[in-house]
Each structure stands twice: as C-alpha cells, then as structure tokens.
Design a protein around this motif. Structure first.
Motif, mmCIF file in Angstrom:
data_model
loop_
_atom_site.group_PDB
_atom_site.id
_atom_site.type_symbol
_atom_site.label_atom_id
_atom_site.label_comp_id
_atom_site.label_asym_id
_atom_site.label_seq_id
_atom_site.Cartn_x
_atom_site.Cartn_y
_atom_site.Cartn_z
ATOM 1 N N LEU A 214 31.357 39.356 32.755
ATOM 2 C CA LEU A 214 32.521 39.365 33.532
ATOM 3 C C LEU A 214 33.775 38.385 33.081
ATOM 4 O O LEU A 214 34.583 38.376 34.003
ATOM 5 N N GLU A 215 33.414 37.812 32.010
ATOM 6 C CA GLU A 215 34.737 37.010 31.544
ATOM 7 C C GLU A 215 35.791 37.670 31.421
ATOM 8 O O GLU A 215 37.067 36.966 31.401
ATOM 9 N N GLY A 216 35.845 38.768 30.936
ATOM 10 C CA GLY A 216 36.929 39.699 30.650
ATOM 11 C C GLY A 216 37.187 40.203 29.093
ATOM 12 O O GLY A 216 36.194 39.588 28.296
ATOM 13 N N LEU A 217 37.786 41.123 28.991
ATOM 14 C CA LEU A 217 37.926 41.606 27.531
ATOM 15 C C LEU A 217 39.376 41.566 26.774
ATOM 16 O O LEU A 217 40.158 41.441 27.599
ATOM 17 N N GLY B 46 44.678 37.925 37.971
ATOM 18 C CA GLY B 46 44.993 36.625 37.730
ATOM 19 C C GLY B 46 44.055 35.592 38.566
ATOM 20 O O GLY B 46 43.079 36.044 39.366
ATOM 21 N N ASP B 47 43.806 34.481 37.788
ATOM 22 C CA ASP B 47 43.154 33.350 38.551
ATOM 23 C C ASP B 47 41.386 33.658 38.250
ATOM 24 O O ASP B 47 40.673 33.355 39.399
ATOM 25 N N ARG C 130 42.635 37.848 33.319
ATOM 26 C CA ARG C 130 41.648 38.589 32.606
ATOM 27 C C ARG C 130 41.846 40.032 32.844
ATOM 28 O O ARG C 130 42.303 40.376 33.700
ATOM 29 N N TYR C 131 41.178 40.686 31.729
ATOM 30 C CA TYR C 131 41.174 42.154 31.795
ATOM 31 C C TYR C 131 39.863 42.686 31.864
ATOM 32 O O TYR C 131 38.930 42.515 31.129
ATOM 33 N N VAL C 132 39.485 43.756 32.788
ATOM 34 C CA VAL C 132 38.308 44.141 32.667
ATOM 35 C C VAL C 132 38.572 45.937 32.680
ATOM 36 O O VAL C 132 39.432 46.550 33.141
ATOM 37 N N ALA C 133 37.570 46.426 31.958
ATOM 38 C CA ALA C 133 37.837 47.867 31.637
ATOM 39 C C ALA C 133 36.588 48.787 32.209
ATOM 40 O O ALA C 133 35.348 48.142 32.436
ATOM 41 N N HIS C 134 36.807 49.929 32.683
ATOM 42 C CA HIS C 134 35.937 51.014 33.166
ATOM 43 C C HIS C 134 35.104 50.340 34.284
ATOM 44 O O HIS C 134 33.608 50.540 34.017
#
Length: 371
Positions: A165-168, A331-332, A342-346
């Motif tokens: 879950l850290e981001g992509l 954000g945050d 951070r960015y999260v997909a699907h």
C-alpha cells in the motif's frame, strides 16, 4: 473474552449430591474442547511469536485515551470516548498490543478535529509483561505502518502488509481522462506524485511539513517551524512548507489548479468537501459511481450518513476501469522513508478504504468538481 467458561457443570460449580458420573463426562468434554475454548498462545506451529485476542475494558480504554491525548498534546475533552474502536492482542511472550481509533468530540475545534484525519486519530499502544501501557505511535495511512507491530498481531487484526500500500510509480499517460476540468484535475494530481514532506518523516509524531497547506492559504495558521522548502517543476518553486495533516489541502489545491472555482468552503478538514458539494447542489450519499476528477471522502464505519463534521481522509480519483476499480492519488500517505503524495492503481474502493484505515466497513462518498 473468548475462552471464558460459561457452563456451571463443566466449570465444576455443580451442586452437592450430583452424580459422580457427571465429572467423568466433564473431564472428557474438557479434554476434547480445550483447544477450541481456550486461547493457545504457544502452539507448536506458531511459537512464541503467536498472538491471541485480548479484551480491553472501559477502565483501560480511558487510560489509553489519556495516554493518546498526552502524546498528541490535545485536551481529553476533544476526544469522543464513545467513538472508540478497539483491537487488542497478546503475544506468546506476554507483550500486549492495542490499537484504538477515536473521533473528535463535538467540543473539539476545527483545528483539533482536522488533526484526527489521515490516521492520526488512531493510537497504537504496547505493554510488556508486568509493565505499563505506553504509546508506540499513531495509526497513519496505511494503518499501523509507522509502528513495528508484530506480524502475528497484524494478522489477528487483519491489517494489510505495508509494502502493498505504499504507492506505485505513475505510468506514462497515453490520453487524458476527458478535457476541461476533469482532464486538468487528473493531469495536475498525477504530476504531484512523489512530492513529500521536507524534512522527511515517517510518523505524524513529528511536523508533517508540506507545501500544499501553504499554497492554499493555511487557514489554521500552521507553523513552519522545523520545516524546509519544496519545489515541483513548473507547479511551484521554493514554497515554505508548514506542518499540518494535508490530504484536504492537497485535494483543494489540485482542484484549484485545474480551474475549479468557489472553493472558499474547503478547509483542512476532509469533511469540508461534503459541505462544498452540497452548497453546489450535489446530492451526496455513501457509495456511487466514481468518475475521474472526483474527490473520494472516507468516513468511519459507524457514520450514518456523509456529513461535513468529520471524515477520515479525502483523495482524488484519476481513472475508472471497466471492472469497477479506480486509480487514486492521495496526499499525506506514509511510505517507506517519508510521507508523500502517492498513487494507487486498480483499487476496489470499499476494500481499499477499509485496508488503509485499518477498520472493516470504512465508508466512502464522492464529490464531483465543478468549474
């Protein structure tokens, strides 16, 4: 608590004169059922690191609330004790853990209430065998990732692994998600991924220094003490960071950069997006069909309806897929070395919301930007 015997015969509280045969049956039942009814903190397969669920009564909850308030430097009256959601466990070595999530009380001011969002309303506590409870840290987002909670305890609490879950990294965009405001929101949001606190931190226990609070006008007067400056290409340069939980500040700034107007109602509180949406004629309920550019507002599971009083977090939808999953920019959000965009997909919104907040049944609502 699981394991507490409820049958008076099996527990040996039968009256005088009962047949001796009862005790033979009782012994057989006890032997056969012990593994089911009584926690087994030292199963051979799990070892000393195994965990069992632990009951935390009202007295201990009040004590933990006092520890949390002191740790956060906020008055106890700003915490709603009835809102407590408690998870607790004990390891095989006797160390106890507790994670308690609170909401702000009706007496908390705007500044104090905003300080509960983005996972900061969750306290994580530990106690060694024979010792006293201490604060291990705050919940953050993703939940519990700023504290080294033993894996056995994380499994009992159904907390996700933090790395997932850290981001992509943001993929190269082949086309914009529509024109106008929607396309601009997506473009601006994705361009911010990776902008992080300066100086770097891995816990809200230290100043959450970010540029977006400054860029939207800093209505709560957050301090820039201990903060440095940030830049992000053509979007901003040499901005003096200030310390504030900033998911709402980030989302507001992205919308403003994309051409959304009339944003005065938006504050550092994530719930202010509900207030803004209703003022602009939107009917906002839990769930719905997300669209690129929407703000997604997360609410605690016990919340009966979306409201402008308190929400846990707000992020931005940047894409919607045919299977119903979405891409998000937040954000945050905590990462391995800093708090950042951070960015999260699907992501399936309901499952994702519950995972990052560490609370099953987390609710979400959508607010659409308007030019």
């Amino acid at each position: 608590m699981r394991g507490r015997c409820r049958n008076s015969v099996i527990c040996g509280r039968s009256g005088v004169g009962r047949a001796a045969g009862v005790w033979v049956v009782t012994g057989a039942v006890l032997l056969a059922g012990a593994a089911f009814w009584w926690p087994q903190p030292a199963r051979a397969a799990a070892g000393r690191g195994a965990g069992v669920r632990l009951a935390v009564g009202p007295t201990v909850q009040r004590h933990l609330m006092g520890l949390y308030a002191a740790y956060r430097h906020i008055p106890v009256i700003s915490i709603a004790p009835e809102s407590a959601q408690v998870l607790a466990a004990r390891q095989g070595n006797g160390t106890a853990w507790a994670m308690v999530r609170w909401q702000p009380s009706a007496r908390a001011g705007q500044t104090a209430a905003a300080g509960f969002q983005d996972g900061a309303g969750t306290g994580i506590f530990t106690r060694r065998r024979g010792g006293a409870w201490t604060v291990a840290g705050l919940g953050e987002q993703p939940s519990g990732c700023a504290v080294r909670i033993p894996q056995a305890v994380r499994r009992l609490w159904h907390l996700p692994g933090c790395r997932a879950l850290e981001g992509l990294a943001v993929p190269r965009l082949r086309s914009m998600a529509g024109g106008g405001v929607t396309g601009a929101v997506v473009k601006v949001a994705l361009a911010q991924v990776g902008v992080a606190d300066n100086p770097p931190v891995t816990s809200f226990s230290r100043p959450d220094c970010n540029p977006y609070t400054t860029l939207v006008g800093n209505p709560l007067g957050a301090s820039g003490r201990h903060c440095k400056t940030s830049s992000n290409g053509s979007y901003f340069h040499g901005v003096q960071d200030v310390g504030e939980l900033w998911c709402a500040d980030f989302t507001k700034w992205v919308w403003r950069q994309a051409g959304v107007t009339g944003l005065r109602a938006l504050t550092p509180a994530a719930a202010s997006f509900y207030t803004w949406g209703t003022k602009h004629g939107e009917y906002i309920s839990f769930g719905g069909t997300p669209k690129a550019g929407d703000a997604v507002v997360l609410y605690p599971p016990a919340t009966k309806a979306p409201n402008g009083s308190y929400a846990d977090h707000v992020g931005i939808v940047t894409a919607v897929h045919a299977d119903g999953t979405v891409n998000l920019v937040n954000g945050d959000f905590l990462g391995p070395s800093n708090i950042a965009v951070r960015y999260v997909a699907h992501a399936h919104l309901s499952a994702w919301a519950s995972r990052v907040e560490g609370s099953k049944g987390e609710k979400w609502a959508l607010v659409s930007p308007r030019p």
